[in-house]
Design a protein around this motif. Structure first.
Motif, PDB file in Angstrom:
ATOM      1  N   LEU A 128       0.843  -1.195   0.000  1.00 24.26           N
ATOM      2  CA  LEU A 128       0.000   0.000   0.000  1.00 24.26           C
ATOM      3  C   LEU A 128       0.878   1.245   0.000  1.00 24.26           C
ATOM      4  O   LEU A 128       1.792   1.366   0.808  1.00 24.26           O
ATOM      5  N   VAL A 129       0.578   2.160  -0.920  1.00 20.05           N
ATOM      6  CA  VAL A 129       1.210   3.478  -0.915  1.00 20.05           C
ATOM      7  C   VAL A 129       0.131   4.471  -0.509  1.00 20.05           C
ATOM      8  O   VAL A 129      -0.908   4.584  -1.154  1.00 20.05           O
ATOM      9  N   ARG A 130       0.380   5.184   0.590  1.00 18.22           N
ATOM     10  CA  ARG A 130      -0.580   6.160   1.107  1.00 18.22           C
ATOM     11  C   ARG A 130       0.096   7.519   1.220  1.00 18.22           C
ATOM     12  O   ARG A 130       1.249   7.606   1.629  1.00 18.22           O
ATOM     13  N   ALA A 193       2.355  -1.253   4.542  1.00 17.91           N
ATOM     14  CA  ALA A 193       1.928   0.067   4.080  1.00 17.91           C
ATOM     15  C   ALA A 193       3.078   1.049   4.214  1.00 17.91           C
ATOM     16  O   ALA A 193       3.683   1.165   5.278  1.00 17.91           O
ATOM     17  N   ALA A 194       3.399   1.738   3.121  1.00 21.53           N
ATOM     18  CA  ALA A 194       4.375   2.826   3.141  1.00 21.53           C
ATOM     19  C   ALA A 194       3.589   4.128   3.057  1.00 21.53           C
ATOM     20  O   ALA A 194       2.868   4.358   2.082  1.00 21.53           O
ATOM     21  N   VAL A 195       3.699   4.946   4.089  1.00 24.09           N
ATOM     22  CA  VAL A 195       2.890   6.161   4.176  1.00 24.09           C
ATOM     23  C   VAL A 195       3.799   7.373   3.988  1.00 24.09           C
ATOM     24  O   VAL A 195       4.761   7.565   4.736  1.00 24.09           O
ATOM     25  N   LEU A 196       3.495   8.177   2.981  1.00 15.71           N
ATOM     26  CA  LEU A 196       4.271   9.377   2.717  1.00 15.71           C
ATOM     27  C   LEU A 196       3.614  10.563   3.415  1.00 15.71           C
ATOM     28  O   LEU A 196       2.517  10.988   3.035  1.00 15.71           O
ATOM     29  N   TYR A 197       4.285  11.061   4.451  1.00 15.95           N
ATOM     30  CA  TYR A 197       3.794  12.245   5.150  1.00 15.95           C
ATOM     31  C   TYR A 197       4.426  13.477   4.513  1.00 15.95           C
ATOM     32  O   TYR A 197       5.653  13.561   4.394  1.00 15.95           O
ATOM     33  N   VAL A 198       3.581  14.424   4.102  1.00  9.75           N
ATOM     34  CA  VAL A 198       4.067  15.657   3.482  1.00  9.75           C
ATOM     35  C   VAL A 198       3.714  16.824   4.393  1.00  9.75           C
ATOM     36  O   VAL A 198       2.533  17.102   4.634  1.00  9.75           O
ATOM     37  N   THR A 199       4.721  17.475   4.932  1.00 14.08           N
ATOM     38  CA  THR A 199       4.518  18.664   5.755  1.00 14.08           C
ATOM     39  C   THR A 199       5.169  19.854   5.060  1.00 14.08           C
ATOM     40  O   THR A 199       5.846  19.708   4.042  1.00 14.08           O
ATOM     41  N   GLY A 200       4.975  21.028   5.618  1.00 14.55           N
ATOM     42  CA  GLY A 200       5.543  22.234   5.032  1.00 14.55           C
ATOM     43  C   GLY A 200       4.527  22.964   4.168  1.00 14.55           C
ATOM     44  O   GLY A 200       3.342  22.616   4.127  1.00 14.55           O
ATOM     45  N   SER A 201       5.003  23.978   3.440  1.00 20.07           N
ATOM     46  CA  SER A 201       4.128  24.775   2.594  1.00 20.07           C
ATOM     47  C   SER A 201       4.933  25.408   1.470  1.00 20.07           C
ATOM     48  O   SER A 201       6.174  25.478   1.544  1.00 20.07           O
ATOM     49  N   SER A 203       7.176  26.285  -1.339  1.00 15.70           N
ATOM     50  CA  SER A 203       8.329  25.613  -1.947  1.00 15.70           C
ATOM     51  C   SER A 203       9.173  24.867  -0.922  1.00 15.70           C
ATOM     52  O   SER A 203      10.251  24.374  -1.252  1.00 15.70           O
ATOM     53  N   THR A 204       8.701  24.782   0.317  1.00 15.85           N
ATOM     54  CA  THR A 204       9.472  24.108   1.372  1.00 15.85           C
ATOM     55  C   THR A 204       8.745  22.860   1.870  1.00 15.85           C
ATOM     56  O   THR A 204       8.566  22.675   3.076  1.00 15.85           O
ATOM     57  N   LEU A 205       8.321  22.030   0.945  1.00 17.00           N
ATOM     58  CA  LEU A 205       7.650  20.785   1.309  1.00 17.00           C
ATOM     59  C   LEU A 205       8.664  19.774   1.837  1.00 17.00           C
ATOM     60  O   LEU A 205       9.810  19.722   1.388  1.00 17.00           O
ATOM     61  N   SER A 206       8.210  18.959   2.785  1.00  7.57           N
ATOM     62  CA  SER A 206       9.061  17.926   3.365  1.00  7.57           C
ATOM     63  C   SER A 206       8.346  16.580   3.289  1.00  7.57           C
ATOM     64  O   SER A 206       7.538  16.249   4.168  1.00  7.57           O
ATOM     65  N   PRO A 207       8.598  15.786   2.232  1.00  9.09           N
ATOM     66  CA  PRO A 207       7.981  14.458   2.126  1.00  9.09           C
ATOM     67  C   PRO A 207       8.855  13.394   2.787  1.00  9.09           C
ATOM     68  O   PRO A 207      10.040  13.265   2.477  1.00  9.09           O
ATOM     69  N   VAL A 208       8.274  12.638   3.712  1.00  7.37           N
ATOM     70  CA  VAL A 208       9.023  11.609   4.439  1.00  7.37           C
ATOM     71  C   VAL A 208       8.195  10.334   4.493  1.00  7.37           C
ATOM     72  O   VAL A 208       7.013  10.357   4.857  1.00  7.37           O
ATOM     73  N   TRP A 209       8.817   9.204   4.139  1.00  7.35           N
ATOM     74  CA  TRP A 209       8.153   7.912   4.249  1.00  7.35           C
ATOM     75  C   TRP A 209       8.112   7.475   5.701  1.00  7.35           C
ATOM     76  O   TRP A 209       9.143   7.481   6.395  1.00  7.35           O
ATOM     77  N   VAL A 210       6.931   7.094   6.165  1.00  7.89           N
ATOM     78  CA  VAL A 210       6.763   6.553   7.511  1.00  7.89           C
ATOM     79  C   VAL A 210       6.376   5.090   7.366  1.00  7.89           C
ATOM     80  O   VAL A 210       5.296   4.764   6.876  1.00  7.89           O
TER      81      VAL A 210
END
Length: 217
Positions: A128-130, A193-201, A203-210
């Motif tokens: 699963l990719v979330r 399940a690999a969950v991609l958490y995207v924080t920031g706003s 041009s400073t997005l921070s995508p991290v796999w959890v």
């Protein structure tokens, strides 16, 4: 030819039963190693994702979650479903945790911890990719060349997902046809399940796999 006696037959049956039980126990042990420890019926499951730039730990009620580093996550802890106070650092928030549900407690760079629901994934044949989009913009997850959409556009503070066959592929975040950021490679395993958490706003997005930590056992 040696004579088969009732006692020898009984011993053989006992041995066979013991081997069968050992096989079942070994299988159950392997399953637990892959999918995590079993929990009492009615439990709820919570983990910590630390989206900040400093180490952080957390607690939910009397359950302690060990500190993790920046952009890192813990494994799930289980506790009875109910109403609790969750604390990350000095920040406290009331949370309502339903039985048989999974949650991620996010230590947000913005300050207030966020409780994010994680619907359980039970298909052991697929991965699963979330995408948990905690940014302020709509984002889609595509192959890095932009040709194949993996997860359809997810609105700000929304969630999107897709079941796929385990595969190694380079991915990136897009706004429409415009790439806004590459995503680090992740190993997609069957039943996980690999969950991609995207924080920031902006041009400073921070995508991290959890993902669940790899067992050291």
């Amino acid at each position: 030819m040696p004579m088969t006696t009732p006692s020898s037959i009984a011993k053989a049956l006992t041995l066979a039963a013991g081997l069968s039980l050992a096989s079942v126990q070994a299988y159950a042990g392997a399953d637990a190693a892959l999918y995590g420890p079993s929990a009492p019926k009615g439990s709820t499951f919570v983990r910590l994702y630390n989206a900040s730039s400093a180490p952080a730990g957390a607690s939910v009620g009397n359950t302690q979650i060990k500190p993790v580093g920046p952009q890192a996550s813990s494994d799930f802890s289980f506790l009875p479903g109910g109403d609790y106070t969750a604390q990350v650092g000095s920040q406290r928030v009331p949370v309502k945790l339903a039985s048989d549900q999974y949650y991620t407690l996010v230590n947000s760079p913005a300050g207030t911890p966020l409780l994010i629901e994680e619907p359980p994934f039970k298909n052991k044949q697929k991965a699963l990719v979330r995408v948990q989009n905690l940014s302020n913009q709509t984002l889609a997850l595509k192959t890095a060349d932009g040709k194949t959409e993996v997860v359809k556009p997810v609105a700000a503070n929304g969630r999107g997902e897709r079941e796929i066959n385990p595969v190694k592929v380079d991915l990136a975040l897009f706004q429409g046809d415009r790439k806004v950021g590459d995503v680090k490679p992740v190993a997609l395993e069957r039943g996980e399940a690999a969950v991609l958490y995207v924080t920031g706003s902006g041009s400073t997005l921070s995508p991290v796999w959890v993902t669940r930590p790899v067992s050291s056992n």
